[in-house]
Design a protein around this motif. Structure first.
Motif, PDB file in Angstrom:
ATOM      1  N   PHE A   1     -21.236   9.659 -19.308  1.00  0.00           N
ATOM      2  CA  PHE A   1     -22.530  10.311 -19.211  1.00  0.00           C
ATOM      3  C   PHE A   1     -22.391  11.827 -19.370  1.00  0.00           C
ATOM      4  O   PHE A   1     -21.424  12.422 -18.893  1.00  0.00           O
ATOM      5  CB  PHE A   1     -23.135   9.954 -17.850  1.00  0.00           C
ATOM      6  CG  PHE A   1     -24.611  10.143 -17.766  1.00  0.00           C
ATOM      7  CD1 PHE A   1     -25.458   9.470 -18.620  1.00  0.00           C
ATOM      8  CD2 PHE A   1     -25.138  10.986 -16.822  1.00  0.00           C
ATOM      9  CE1 PHE A   1     -26.824   9.627 -18.534  1.00  0.00           C
ATOM     10  CE2 PHE A   1     -26.504  11.159 -16.720  1.00  0.00           C
ATOM     11  CZ  PHE A   1     -27.350  10.482 -17.578  1.00  0.00           C
ATOM     12  N   HIS A   2     -23.337  12.443 -20.050  1.00  0.00           N
ATOM     13  CA  HIS A   2     -23.345  13.892 -20.316  1.00  0.00           C
ATOM     14  C   HIS A   2     -22.130  14.341 -21.123  1.00  0.00           C
ATOM     15  O   HIS A   2     -21.650  15.461 -20.965  1.00  0.00           O
ATOM     16  CB  HIS A   2     -23.436  14.700 -19.022  1.00  0.00           C
ATOM     17  CG  HIS A   2     -24.711  14.518 -18.283  1.00  0.00           C
ATOM     18  ND1 HIS A   2     -25.935  14.888 -18.796  1.00  0.00           N
ATOM     19  CD2 HIS A   2     -24.963  13.987 -17.068  1.00  0.00           C
ATOM     20  CE1 HIS A   2     -26.885  14.602 -17.930  1.00  0.00           C
ATOM     21  NE2 HIS A   2     -26.321  14.050 -16.865  1.00  0.00           N
ATOM     22  N   ASN A   3     -21.622  13.444 -21.957  1.00  0.00           N
ATOM     23  CA  ASN A   3     -20.513  13.743 -22.863  1.00  0.00           C
ATOM     24  C   ASN A   3     -19.251  14.215 -22.142  1.00  0.00           C
ATOM     25  O   ASN A   3     -18.445  14.958 -22.694  1.00  0.00           O
ATOM     26  CB  ASN A   3     -20.919  14.763 -23.922  1.00  0.00           C
ATOM     27  CG  ASN A   3     -22.019  14.242 -24.813  1.00  0.00           C
ATOM     28  OD1 ASN A   3     -22.065  13.054 -25.117  1.00  0.00           O
ATOM     29  ND2 ASN A   3     -22.914  15.116 -25.233  1.00  0.00           N
ATOM     30  N   GLN A   4     -19.050  13.771 -20.926  1.00  0.00           N
ATOM     31  CA  GLN A   4     -17.832  14.102 -20.202  1.00  0.00           C
ATOM     32  C   GLN A   4     -16.759  13.092 -20.567  1.00  0.00           C
ATOM     33  O   GLN A   4     -17.049  11.896 -20.685  1.00  0.00           O
ATOM     34  CB  GLN A   4     -18.078  14.079 -18.704  1.00  0.00           C
ATOM     35  CG  GLN A   4     -19.034  15.146 -18.238  1.00  0.00           C
ATOM     36  CD  GLN A   4     -19.263  15.096 -16.744  1.00  0.00           C
ATOM     37  OE1 GLN A   4     -18.877  14.142 -16.080  1.00  0.00           O
ATOM     38  NE2 GLN A   4     -19.889  16.126 -16.204  1.00  0.00           N
ATOM     39  N   TYR A   5     -15.538  13.577 -20.736  1.00  0.00           N
ATOM     40  CA  TYR A   5     -14.464  12.656 -21.062  1.00  0.00           C
ATOM     41  C   TYR A   5     -13.169  13.045 -20.372  1.00  0.00           C
ATOM     42  O   TYR A   5     -12.979  14.180 -19.949  1.00  0.00           O
ATOM     43  CB  TYR A   5     -14.258  12.531 -22.569  1.00  0.00           C
ATOM     44  CG  TYR A   5     -13.973  13.814 -23.301  1.00  0.00           C
ATOM     45  CD1 TYR A   5     -12.675  14.278 -23.446  1.00  0.00           C
ATOM     46  CD2 TYR A   5     -15.007  14.537 -23.880  1.00  0.00           C
ATOM     47  CE1 TYR A   5     -12.409  15.442 -24.139  1.00  0.00           C
ATOM     48  CE2 TYR A   5     -14.743  15.709 -24.572  1.00  0.00           C
ATOM     49  CZ  TYR A   5     -13.460  16.155 -24.700  1.00  0.00           C
ATOM     50  OH  TYR A   5     -13.194  17.307 -25.375  1.00  0.00           O
TER      51      TYR A   5
END
Length: 88
Positions: A57-61
């Motif tokens: 979610f929210h482009n977190q990796y």
């Protein structure tokens, strides 16, 4: 070391693995890469035998690997899949 991969690229490669890979239970396998999601589909997992990527979610990796070589080999595999399978 901070690894930077474009979110659009990751989603694109995940879709190519899902579309072109072999489905085994809830996972897709293509060119030594395994891709799957969590139960709600909000978190993607892309991995090979030496490197794991969790993209959420929210482009977190988050990457999990032991050596930089493992990461670079993983990144090359993703780029090869992107190139080999062109636009979906």
């Amino acid at each position: 070391m901070k690894n930077e991969l474009d979110s659009k690229f990751l989603l694109q490669v995940f879709e190519k693995i899902r579309t072109n890979g072999d489905k085994k239970e809830d996972q897709y396998h293509l060119n030594g890469i395994v891709a799957y999601t969590d139960l709600d589909g909000y978190t993607l997992f892309i991995e090979d035998k030496n490197c794991k990527l969790q993209f959420g979610f929210h482009n977190q990796y988050h990457f999990d690997y032991e050596t930089n070589d493992h990461f670079h080999t993983f990144e090359k595999k993703l780029k090869q899949i992107d190139k080999e399978y062109g636009a979906n």
